[in-house]
Structures are given as structure tokens and as C-alpha cells.
Design a protein around this motif. Structure first.
Motif, PDB file in Angstrom:
ATOM      1  N   GLN A 141     -12.463   1.142   9.549  1.00  0.00           N
ATOM      2  CA  GLN A 141     -11.241   1.905   9.127  1.00  0.00           C
ATOM      3  C   GLN A 141     -11.026   1.496   7.752  1.00  0.00           C
ATOM      4  O   GLN A 141     -10.755   0.354   7.389  1.00  0.00           O
ATOM      5  CB  GLN A 141      -9.962   1.364  10.001  1.00  0.00           C
ATOM      6  N   GLU A 142     -10.943   2.374   6.597  1.00  0.00           N
ATOM      7  CA  GLU A 142     -10.764   2.119   5.419  1.00  0.00           C
ATOM      8  C   GLU A 142      -9.149   2.002   5.413  1.00  0.00           C
ATOM      9  O   GLU A 142      -8.275   2.362   5.840  1.00  0.00           O
ATOM     10  CB  GLU A 142     -11.094   3.300   4.573  1.00  0.00           C
ATOM     11  N   MET A 143      -8.717   0.848   4.370  1.00  0.00           N
ATOM     12  CA  MET A 143      -7.499   0.822   3.934  1.00  0.00           C
ATOM     13  C   MET A 143      -7.355   0.189   2.570  1.00  0.00           C
ATOM     14  O   MET A 143      -7.255  -1.025   2.304  1.00  0.00           O
ATOM     15  CB  MET A 143      -6.608  -0.397   5.023  1.00  0.00           C
ATOM     16  N   PRO A 144      -7.921   0.897   1.585  1.00  0.00           N
ATOM     17  CA  PRO A 144      -7.513   0.660   0.317  1.00  0.00           C
ATOM     18  C   PRO A 144      -6.578   0.027  -0.322  1.00  0.00           C
ATOM     19  O   PRO A 144      -6.557  -1.003  -1.191  1.00  0.00           O
ATOM     20  CB  PRO A 144      -8.227   2.050  -0.360  1.00  0.00           C
ATOM     21  N   GLU A 145      -5.551   0.217   0.315  1.00  0.00           N
ATOM     22  CA  GLU A 145      -3.953  -0.410  -0.207  1.00  0.00           C
ATOM     23  C   GLU A 145      -4.223  -2.038  -0.109  1.00  0.00           C
ATOM     24  O   GLU A 145      -3.722  -2.614  -1.033  1.00  0.00           O
ATOM     25  CB  GLU A 145      -2.875   0.172   0.643  1.00  0.00           C
ATOM     26  N   LEU A 146      -5.115  -2.526   0.870  1.00  0.00           N
ATOM     27  CA  LEU A 146      -5.168  -3.585   0.787  1.00  0.00           C
ATOM     28  C   LEU A 146      -5.924  -4.399  -0.588  1.00  0.00           C
ATOM     29  O   LEU A 146      -5.693  -5.664  -0.997  1.00  0.00           O
ATOM     30  CB  LEU A 146      -6.222  -4.175   2.018  1.00  0.00           C
ATOM     31  N   LEU A 147      -6.484  -3.569  -1.250  1.00  0.00           N
ATOM     32  CA  LEU A 147      -7.246  -4.029  -2.571  1.00  0.00           C
ATOM     33  C   LEU A 147      -6.472  -4.112  -3.688  1.00  0.00           C
ATOM     34  O   LEU A 147      -6.836  -4.564  -4.591  1.00  0.00           O
ATOM     35  CB  LEU A 147      -8.514  -3.117  -2.749  1.00  0.00           C
ATOM     36  N   LEU A 148      -5.124  -3.538  -3.575  1.00  0.00           N
ATOM     37  CA  LEU A 148      -4.450  -3.297  -4.901  1.00  0.00           C
ATOM     38  C   LEU A 148      -3.888  -4.591  -5.321  1.00  0.00           C
ATOM     39  O   LEU A 148      -3.864  -4.998  -6.541  1.00  0.00           O
ATOM     40  CB  LEU A 148      -3.118  -2.414  -4.572  1.00  0.00           C
ATOM     41  N   PRO A 149      -3.780  -5.824  -4.539  1.00  0.00           N
ATOM     42  CA  PRO A 149      -3.127  -6.950  -5.070  1.00  0.00           C
ATOM     43  C   PRO A 149      -4.073  -7.889  -5.918  1.00  0.00           C
ATOM     44  O   PRO A 149      -3.954  -8.235  -7.202  1.00  0.00           O
ATOM     45  CB  PRO A 149      -2.725  -7.852  -4.114  1.00  0.00           C
ATOM     46  N   ALA A 150      -5.609  -7.541  -5.625  1.00  0.00           N
ATOM     47  CA  ALA A 150      -6.579  -8.094  -6.064  1.00  0.00           C
ATOM     48  C   ALA A 150      -6.833  -7.226  -7.612  1.00  0.00           C
ATOM     49  O   ALA A 150      -7.158  -7.978  -8.476  1.00  0.00           O
ATOM     50  CB  ALA A 150      -7.880  -8.247  -5.314  1.00  0.00           C
ATOM     51  N   ILE A 151      -6.784  -6.145  -7.429  1.00  0.00           N
ATOM     52  CA  ILE A 151      -6.987  -5.191  -8.444  1.00  0.00           C
ATOM     53  C   ILE A 151      -6.136  -5.409  -9.796  1.00  0.00           C
ATOM     54  O   ILE A 151      -6.309  -5.715 -10.653  1.00  0.00           O
ATOM     55  CB  ILE A 151      -6.930  -3.802  -8.032  1.00  0.00           C
ATOM     56  N   ASN A 152      -4.796  -5.800  -9.127  1.00  0.00           N
ATOM     57  CA  ASN A 152      -3.665  -6.002 -10.407  1.00  0.00           C
ATOM     58  C   ASN A 152      -3.664  -7.482 -10.808  1.00  0.00           C
ATOM     59  O   ASN A 152      -3.220  -7.431 -12.089  1.00  0.00           O
ATOM     60  CB  ASN A 152      -2.313  -5.572  -9.692  1.00  0.00           C
ATOM     61  N   ASP A 153      -4.243  -8.185 -10.085  1.00  0.00           N
ATOM     62  CA  ASP A 153      -4.288  -9.557 -10.544  1.00  0.00           C
ATOM     63  C   ASP A 153      -5.351  -9.624 -11.601  1.00  0.00           C
ATOM     64  O   ASP A 153      -5.362 -10.054 -12.759  1.00  0.00           O
ATOM     65  CB  ASP A 153      -5.067 -10.542  -9.368  1.00  0.00           C
ATOM     66  N   LEU A 154      -6.613  -8.821 -11.408  1.00  0.00           N
ATOM     67  CA  LEU A 154      -7.527  -8.659 -12.539  1.00  0.00           C
ATOM     68  C   LEU A 154      -7.099  -7.934 -13.591  1.00  0.00           C
ATOM     69  O   LEU A 154      -7.170  -8.357 -14.899  1.00  0.00           O
ATOM     70  CB  LEU A 154      -8.632  -7.766 -11.955  1.00  0.00           C
ATOM     71  N   ARG A 155      -6.230  -6.975 -13.614  1.00  0.00           N
ATOM     72  CA  ARG A 155      -5.740  -6.074 -14.732  1.00  0.00           C
ATOM     73  C   ARG A 155      -4.615  -6.875 -15.382  1.00  0.00           C
ATOM     74  O   ARG A 155      -4.572  -6.967 -16.714  1.00  0.00           O
ATOM     75  CB  ARG A 155      -5.145  -5.021 -14.172  1.00  0.00           C
ATOM     76  N   GLN A 156      -4.041  -7.719 -14.684  1.00  0.00           N
ATOM     77  CA  GLN A 156      -2.919  -8.600 -15.446  1.00  0.00           C
ATOM     78  C   GLN A 156      -3.703  -9.775 -16.247  1.00  0.00           C
ATOM     79  O   GLN A 156      -3.315 -10.094 -17.404  1.00  0.00           O
ATOM     80  CB  GLN A 156      -2.023  -9.391 -14.448  1.00  0.00           C
ATOM     81  N   ALA A 157      -4.864  -9.944 -15.640  1.00  0.00           N
ATOM     82  CA  ALA A 157      -5.565 -11.248 -16.286  1.00  0.00           C
ATOM     83  C   ALA A 157      -6.181 -10.825 -17.417  1.00  0.00           C
ATOM     84  O   ALA A 157      -6.312 -11.485 -18.510  1.00  0.00           O
ATOM     85  CB  ALA A 157      -6.683 -11.898 -15.603  1.00  0.00           C
ATOM     86  N   GLY A 158      -6.474  -9.305 -17.515  1.00  0.00           N
ATOM     87  CA  GLY A 158      -7.078  -8.914 -18.664  1.00  0.00           C
ATOM     88  C   GLY A 158      -6.108  -8.104 -19.563  1.00  0.00           C
ATOM     89  O   GLY A 158      -6.395  -7.334 -20.627  1.00  0.00           O
TER      90      GLY A 158
END
Length: 558
Positions: free
Chosen positions: A109-126
Motif C-alpha cells: 500500500q503506497e502512502m507517499p505522504e509519509l515521505l514528505l518530512p524527509a523530503i522537506n528536511d532535504l529541501r530545507q538543508a539545501g
């Protein structure tokens, strides 16, 4: 019918091996930052991971992999301390991505919303802006309100009253941001936006009050977490109110509307404002809750499956020791030191279970400690007391089994002391349902392989000899799962194979065989999706299967 989840199994081993290579290369580079070849190896592995995820169409995972690749290529060899935050975000995101794919491989079962915190941590670091919570949410924003809203009496100074409404909103917002009397603060904000809605009921700018008030109602009724992103969202609403006042042509930004509507969909509130918006915008309940998202993200951030397997193995060894001791005590042959050892082992297990997040099983053992402390070799142990301890141990054993398999059990409900046996029975029933579902999938796969062999052999019937029996077994399993409609469709497919392929003298036409294949494929996809056992799963796939069965000339119940 192949989905990203289904395709993951085809590339699983190679994908995980490549991810492990990326993690190891990155870890070595963090320790040896002058070695640019290590960083290059990590980048190449990430590029391969992103390409694989793109190929199997796992959108959320691919997005995280792309962010990983973008950030990794931005880091130079010899990076100093100024890159520590970026490197830490990369390492964490790789771990989260691997854990997400591990869970996806198990739960399908896909739940891509779970990946948003990690994605945003990366974007914030960059140094990039974060993606909104509603990034993976889809809704049509061109819907208009149907029922008219009563406005305010004539002669009211609209602009002055609008400023008062904004001041009231700001007062509530301040309490929400500070975490002070949050329910009261949210109600104040909702009333203020409701006033804006009525004040500008006949103007486009009233739309912000309409949608915003419903979002705040959802935040309150749904007990949504006061995340930083939501505090920023409601602060943005205040800034938009400033633009709204004095500008009759104001229209709320579409991105803001989407964010607010996402909260309404997420909370699934039964408040009047939320119900109206769900009806107007055609929003259905999301297949997850805010609390489930938080819990599952914590799981993703935790140890990987290999670590949890090792941990569960160690716990099972200690549970076996406990069971052996209980058996000796029940027989009356336990050495004197066994009672003290049992008490110490139960205490150790209880603390370990709490540490890994299994609070309810840990507490189940904890409440047994005072009782076990009274046992001694000099006096017989009451049989009922032994039975209670055995029930608690069996309950713990069932819950620990989930660590090994990585099963997602949703929000764990605490078990009252003395009710461990009932909870264990419910857990075993849930496990049985999963086993039945797996067997049903295997039965359908067997039937499809047999039909393929039948076609390739130009209609040799022995290939189909066991298919009707297998499909009847699948049908029975689906009845057990309360999936009567799916069971009836599987039974119809089995009947068609028996009557038109085994008993008939001629092969069915190519068109009819394709229709049968469509029906079986739709049913297989339905089973892969959990057969309706998950909240929010759409049964539209069964409609496709039913249409195919009708085309075969078989009756189908509505």
C-alpha cells in the motif's frame, strides 16, 4: 494489471542492494571527506535508485530519490562542517526511503505522504522551500458554493467590521501558536472567518472565510496535530486577510485553498462546515489519519527490518525461557532459583518491549511482576495465576511477531490487565485473515498460470484440471473475509472454466478468453490491494471484474 507496488517485487533485491551501496558509500564519505570517489559512488547509486523507481512508477519514492540526488550532487569533495546538516539530512533520507520501500514490499500500500518530512528536511538543508502537506492530494478547486449564505444587515460598515474580524482571528491565532487554550483559540478563529464569510458572502473574497472556517473546524474536531506547517498555514491565512480587506476583487490563492481543503479531507470531521465542503468538492475520506501518519513516520525513522528481526529473535528466545519455566512450575519440578530468575526475566522483557514501542505488551508483563514475586518453591502456585501469566506471555508473543515481519497494525489499543487472552485471540484472527488473503492470491496466480499453459498447448484440458477446485478454495476464503461480492465473481470464473473449457468440446473464442483474463486480473488486483480490508480502498476494481463476468454470459448480483 501491473502497479508500482506489484513491480517492486520484480526489482526488489537489486534495488535494496543498490540502496545499501549508496548508504555505505555516503557513510564512508562522511568519515573521509577528501575522498571524492566515495561521494561519486554514492551519487551513481542514487541515480540508479531514482531510475528504477521511475521505471516502476512509485511517485513518492521517486520524488525523494530525486531530492537525494539533487542534494548529493551539490556537495563537493572535501566538504567541511558547513555541510554537516546537509549530509545528515541525506543519510536520514536514505534510511527513510529504504524503510518505506521495505514496508511497501510487505503491506502493498503506497502512502507517499509519509515521505514528505524527509523530503522537506532535504529541501530545507539545501535552502529550498518545503513542499506543502497537500502535495500528493488532488481536488478540483473550480467548485462553487451552492447554498446561499445569509449576509449581514444593510448599513453595516463592512471594512470596519472586517478589521474587527481579523483582530479576533489574530487573537485566536496567537493562542494557537503558543499552545494556550487551543480549543478556545481555534473556535475564536473559526468564528472570525465565519464572520468574513458572511460579510463578503456575495463577493469572491468571501471564499477564503468559507474554506478557512471549515479547515479550522476540521483542525479542532479531528484533533489534528499542531504541526509547524499548520501553524504557518493559519498564519498565512492572517496575511491573506490583510490583503482581502479593502480589495473587493481579492481571490484566495489556489495553493492556499488546496492546503485548507486537505485538512478538511484529512480530519474527516462531521461538523456542518466540513460536511458541506466535502459534498461541494467531492472529497472522500483519505485512507489514513493524521495520527496514523505520525505513527508510521516514526516507524520509518526507527531501526530497519534487519535490526528488528534480530531484536525479535532475541525476545523470542527469552519468551521461550519464560514458557519453559512456567511449564516446570506447573509440573512442580522447577528448581528453587527458577522463581527469582523468572521474575527478573519478566522485568527485563517488560522494559525491552516498552523501549521498542510495544507499550501494551510491556505493561501486560509488568502487571504480572507483583504476582510472580510471591511465588516460591516452598508453596504451590495457584493454577489460575499460572494461567494468567501464560495468557500474558502468549499475547506478548503474538505482538512481537509483528516486529519480525514489519506488519503495520495501526494504532495499538492498550489491553486491560486480565484481558490478554481476548486480545491474543483477536490478534490471531487478524493473522488468520492475512494468511487467507495470501492463499487467495496464490490460488488466483495458480489459475492464471494454468490457463496460460492451456492456451499455449492449444487447449489441452489436463492443464485446467485443478483450476475449478483452486478457485472454489479462493471463493471460500473470500467468504471468510466477508468479501461476498468478490467471492461470487471468483465462483463465476470457476464455473465458466468448468463448463466452457473443461466440459465443452471446443475452446472458447479468443475474445471470451481475453474477457476471462480481464476478470481474473481485476480480481487479482483487488486482492493485491488488500481486498477492501483497508480504510479508503476503492471497490471500483470489482465493477470491472463484474462487467467482464457479465460479458462471459454469467449472471452477476448487483
Amino acid at each position: 494489471m501491473v502497479t508500482g507496488v506489484t513491480s517492486l517485487g520484480l526489482v526488489r533485491d537489486e534495488l535494496f542492494a543498490t540502496m545499501e551501496q549508496a548508504e555505505q558509500s555516503l557513510e564512508h564519505f562522511i568519515a573521509e571527506r577528501q575522498n571524492g570517489s566515495l561521494l561519486q559512488q554514492a551519487v551513481e547509486a542514487m541515480h540508479q535508485v531514482r531510475g528504477t523507481l521511475n521505471l516502476i512508477e512509485l511517485t513518492g519514492a521517486e520524488l525523494l530519490a530525486q531530492e537525494l540526488l539533487d542534494q548529493a550532487t551539490d556537495i563537493p569533495a572535501g566538504a567541511g562542517e558547513e555541510r554537516d546538516v546537509q549530509l545528515a539530512a541525506l543519510s536520514n533520507a536514505l534510511h527513510v526511503l529504504r524503510r518505506y520501500l521495505e514496508n511497501l514490499d510487505v503491506h502493498r500500500q503506497e502512502m507517499p505522504e509519509l515521505l514528505l518530512p524527509a523530503i522537506n528536511d532535504l529541501r530545507q538543508a539545501g535552502g529550498q522551500p518545503p513542499l506543502p502537506e497537500s502535495y500528493f492530494f488532488s481536488v478540483r478547486l473550480d467548485q462553487s458554493r451552492q447554498a446561499p449564505v445569509p449576509g449581514l444587515p444593510e448599513g453595516v460598515d463592512a471594512e470596519a467590521l472586517g478589521r474587527r474580524f481579523r483582530q479576533a482571528y489574530q487573537q485566536g491565532l496567537l493562542g494557537f501558536l503558543r499552545g494556550q487554550k487551543v480549543p478556545s483559540a481555534l473556535r475564536t478563529m473559526e468564528r472570525a472567518l465565519g464572520g468574513i464569510e458572511r460579510l463578503y458572502a456575495d463577493q469572491p473574497r468571501g471564499r477564503l472565510g468559507w474554506i478557512g472556517a471549515a479547515a479550522i473546524e476540521a483542525q479542532l474536531d479531528g484533533q489534528l496535530l499542531a504541526r509547524k506547517s499548520r501553524k504557518q498555514l493559519f498564519s498565512r491565512v492572517d496575511r491573506e486577510l490583510k490583503l482581502l480587506l479593502g480589495n473587493a476583487a481579492y481571490e484566495a490563492p489556489r495553493s492556499l485553498q488546496k492546503e485548507l481543503l486537505y485538512l478538511v479531507a484529512l480530519a474527516d470531521s462531521q461538523g456542518p462546515r466540513s460536511r458541506e465542503l466535502r459534498e461541494v468538492f467531492g472529497m472522500t475520506a483519505l485512507p489514513f489519519t493524521d495520527q496514523l501518519l505520525e505513527q508510521e513516520y516514526q516507524r520509518l525513522s526507527g531501526p530497519g527490518q534487519s535490526v528488528m528481526r534480530s531484536l525479535s529473535s532475541a525476545i523470542f528466545e527469552e519468551l521461550n525461557s519464560v514458557k519453559d519455566t512456567i511449564d516446570l512450575i506447573e509440573r512442580g519440578t522447577a528448581p528453587a532459583e527458577s522463581f527469582g530468575n523468572l521474575h527478573a526475566l519478566l522485568g527485563k522483557l517488560s522494559k525491552t518491549l516498552v523501549m521498542v514501542g510495544l507499550n501494551s505488551p510491556g505493561n501486560a508483563l509488568q502487571v504480572q511482576l507483583p504476582l510472580v514475586a510471591t511465588w516460591s518453591a516452598g508453596s504451590p502456585v495457584d493454577a489460575n495465576e499460572l494461567l494468567k501469566l501464560a495468557d500474558a506471555v502468549l499475547y506478548v508473543e503474538g505482538m512481537v511477531a509483528g516486529l519480525d515481519s514489519g506488519k503495520r497494525s495501526g494504532v495499538r489499543q492498550p489491553v486491560e490487565p486480565g484481558h490478554e487472552a481476548e486480545s491474543f485471540a483477536n490478534h490471531q484472527l487478524a493473522e488468520a485473515r492475512i494468511v487467507v488473503l495470501d492463499e487467495a492470491q496464490a490460488g488466483l496466480a495458480l489459475a492464471k498460470r494454468a490457463i496460460t499453459a492451456y492456451l499455449e498447448s492449444n487447449g489441452e484440458k489436463p492443464h485446467l484440471a485443478n483450476v475449478p477446485v483452486s478457485l472454489q478454495a479462493v471463493r471460500g476464503g473470500l467468504w471468510f473475509l466477508d468479501q461476498e461480492r468478490a467471492a461470487a465473481l471468483v465462483g463465476a470464473c470457476g464455473a465458466y472454466i468448468q463448463q466452457q473449457m473443461l466440459e465443452a468440446s471446443a475452446m472458447p473464442s479468443e475474445q471470451m478468453l481475453e474477457t476471462l483474463a480481464d476478470a481474473l486480473t481485476s480480481l487479482e488486483y483487488y486482492l493485491e490491494g488488500g481486498a477492501g480490508m483497508r480504510r479508503g480502498f476503492q471497490a471500483d476494481v470489482l465493477d470491472l471484474a463484474a462487467n467482464s463476468v457479465r460479458a462471459l454470459g454469467l449472471p452477476v448480483a448487483a
